[in-house]
Design a protein around this motif. Structure first.
Motif, mmCIF file in Angstrom:
data_model
loop_
_atom_site.group_PDB
_atom_site.id
_atom_site.type_symbol
_atom_site.label_atom_id
_atom_site.label_comp_id
_atom_site.label_asym_id
_atom_site.label_seq_id
_atom_site.Cartn_x
_atom_site.Cartn_y
_atom_site.Cartn_z
ATOM 1 N N LYS A 1 0.764 -1.074 -0.005
ATOM 2 C CA LYS A 1 0.004 -0.066 0.034
ATOM 3 C C LYS A 1 0.942 1.187 -0.018
ATOM 4 O O LYS A 1 0.558 1.999 -0.805
ATOM 5 N N THR A 2 1.883 1.361 0.854
ATOM 6 C CA THR A 2 2.867 2.350 0.969
ATOM 7 C C THR A 2 3.300 2.602 -0.375
ATOM 8 O O THR A 2 3.474 3.731 -0.865
ATOM 9 N N LYS A 3 3.915 1.678 -1.226
ATOM 10 C CA LYS A 3 4.482 1.695 -2.252
ATOM 11 C C LYS A 3 3.582 2.382 -3.271
ATOM 12 O O LYS A 3 3.793 3.153 -4.381
ATOM 13 N N PHE A 4 2.302 1.793 -3.313
ATOM 14 C CA PHE A 4 1.397 2.098 -4.203
ATOM 15 C C PHE A 4 1.084 3.733 -4.051
ATOM 16 O O PHE A 4 0.890 4.373 -5.115
ATOM 17 N N TYR A 5 0.690 4.144 -2.845
ATOM 18 C CA TYR A 5 0.382 5.649 -2.511
ATOM 19 C C TYR A 5 1.491 6.596 -2.808
ATOM 20 O O TYR A 5 1.489 7.589 -3.649
ATOM 21 N N GLN A 6 2.891 6.212 -2.670
ATOM 22 C CA GLN A 6 3.999 6.625 -3.013
ATOM 23 C C GLN A 6 4.126 7.089 -4.566
ATOM 24 O O GLN A 6 4.332 8.118 -5.088
ATOM 25 N N ALA A 7 3.662 5.999 -5.422
ATOM 26 C CA ALA A 7 3.713 5.937 -6.842
ATOM 27 C C ALA A 7 2.620 7.088 -7.305
ATOM 28 O O ALA A 7 2.976 7.698 -8.336
ATOM 29 N N LEU A 8 1.440 7.072 -6.780
ATOM 30 C CA LEU A 8 0.552 7.690 -7.154
ATOM 31 C C LEU A 8 0.689 9.287 -6.802
ATOM 32 O O LEU A 8 0.756 10.178 -7.651
ATOM 33 N N LEU A 9 1.667 9.498 -5.941
ATOM 34 C CA LEU A 9 2.090 10.877 -5.324
ATOM 35 C C LEU A 9 3.173 11.300 -6.254
ATOM 36 O O LEU A 9 3.269 12.522 -7.023
ATOM 37 N N GLU A 10 4.084 10.405 -6.710
ATOM 38 C CA GLU A 10 5.276 10.677 -7.567
ATOM 39 C C GLU A 10 4.740 10.994 -9.080
ATOM 40 O O GLU A 10 5.064 11.832 -9.711
ATOM 41 N N SER A 11 3.566 10.190 -9.634
ATOM 42 C CA SER A 11 3.150 10.590 -10.520
ATOM 43 C C SER A 11 2.151 11.888 -10.832
ATOM 44 O O SER A 11 2.048 12.224 -11.665
ATOM 45 N N GLY A 12 1.927 12.155 -9.782
ATOM 46 C CA GLY A 12 0.908 13.686 -9.712
ATOM 47 C C GLY A 12 -0.230 13.210 -9.910
ATOM 48 O O GLY A 12 -0.932 14.112 -10.215
ATOM 49 N N LEU A 13 -0.733 11.867 -9.762
ATOM 50 C CA LEU A 13 -2.126 11.465 -10.055
ATOM 51 C C LEU A 13 -2.975 11.880 -8.868
ATOM 52 O O LEU A 13 -4.174 12.449 -8.787
ATOM 53 N N VAL A 14 -2.383 12.143 -7.687
ATOM 54 C CA VAL A 14 -3.095 12.429 -6.475
ATOM 55 C C VAL A 14 -2.089 13.592 -5.886
ATOM 56 O O VAL A 14 -0.692 13.623 -5.915
ATOM 57 N N LYS A 15 -2.221 14.689 -4.853
ATOM 58 C CA LYS A 15 -1.719 15.506 -4.208
ATOM 59 C C LYS A 15 -1.403 15.116 -2.619
ATOM 60 O O LYS A 15 -0.421 15.501 -2.282
ATOM 61 N N GLN A 16 -2.216 14.306 -2.311
ATOM 62 C CA GLN A 16 -2.438 14.035 -0.883
ATOM 63 C C GLN A 16 -3.088 12.679 -0.579
ATOM 64 O O GLN A 16 -4.070 12.395 -1.328
ATOM 65 N N ILE A 17 -2.509 11.872 0.410
ATOM 66 C CA ILE A 17 -3.256 10.727 0.651
ATOM 67 C C ILE A 17 -3.595 10.810 2.203
ATOM 68 O O ILE A 17 -3.045 11.202 3.039
ATOM 69 N N LYS A 18 -4.910 10.952 2.465
ATOM 70 C CA LYS A 18 -5.720 10.912 3.643
ATOM 71 C C LYS A 18 -5.847 9.812 4.167
ATOM 72 O O LYS A 18 -6.224 8.756 3.613
ATOM 73 N N ASN A 19 -5.514 9.877 5.461
ATOM 74 C CA ASN A 19 -5.724 8.531 6.192
ATOM 75 C C ASN A 19 -7.259 8.313 6.760
ATOM 76 O O ASN A 19 -7.666 9.442 7.258
ATOM 77 N N PRO A 20 -7.951 7.204 6.528
ATOM 78 C CA PRO A 20 -9.314 7.248 6.883
ATOM 79 C C PRO A 20 -9.487 7.157 8.390
ATOM 80 O O PRO A 20 -8.683 6.800 9.161
ATOM 81 N N THR A 21 -10.625 7.543 8.905
ATOM 82 C CA THR A 21 -10.973 7.737 10.191
ATOM 83 C C THR A 21 -11.673 6.431 10.764
ATOM 84 O O THR A 21 -12.488 6.005 9.723
ATOM 85 N N TYR A 22 -11.494 5.942 11.723
ATOM 86 C CA TYR A 22 -12.117 4.680 12.067
ATOM 87 C C TYR A 22 -13.268 5.065 13.262
ATOM 88 O O TYR A 22 -13.279 4.207 13.900
ATOM 89 N N ASP A 23 -13.592 6.129 13.522
ATOM 90 C CA ASP A 23 -14.556 6.588 14.409
ATOM 91 C C ASP A 23 -15.878 5.803 14.167
ATOM 92 O O ASP A 23 -16.276 5.608 13.087
ATOM 93 N N GLU A 24 -16.573 5.264 15.174
ATOM 94 C CA GLU A 24 -17.812 4.729 14.892
ATOM 95 C C GLU A 24 -19.022 5.780 14.779
ATOM 96 O O GLU A 24 -18.772 7.024 15.199
#
Length: 60
Positions: free
Chosen positions: A14-37
């Protein structure tokens, strides 16, 4: 392969995938999901006509 190393591999992938998205410019930021009920909601009883009918009448 034990469960822990499998989970670690998934995390690395997952980390490698997200890093590749960031480096390619497809996304600017990866947000962490919240796990609140989600909050529990209670239904309210309404006197009179159904709310949906009231909304339709007010739109006319």
């Amino acid at each position: 392969m034990n469960v822990k190393s499998s989970e670690q591999q998934k995390t690395v992938q997952k980390t490698k995938f997200y890093q590749a998205l960031l480096e390619s410019g497809l996304v600017k930021q990866i947000k962490n999901p919240t796990y609140d009920e989600p909050t529990k909601r209670k239904l309210l009883e309404v006197q009179g006509k159904p709310v949906s009918e009231t909304i339709i009448e007010e739109r006319r």
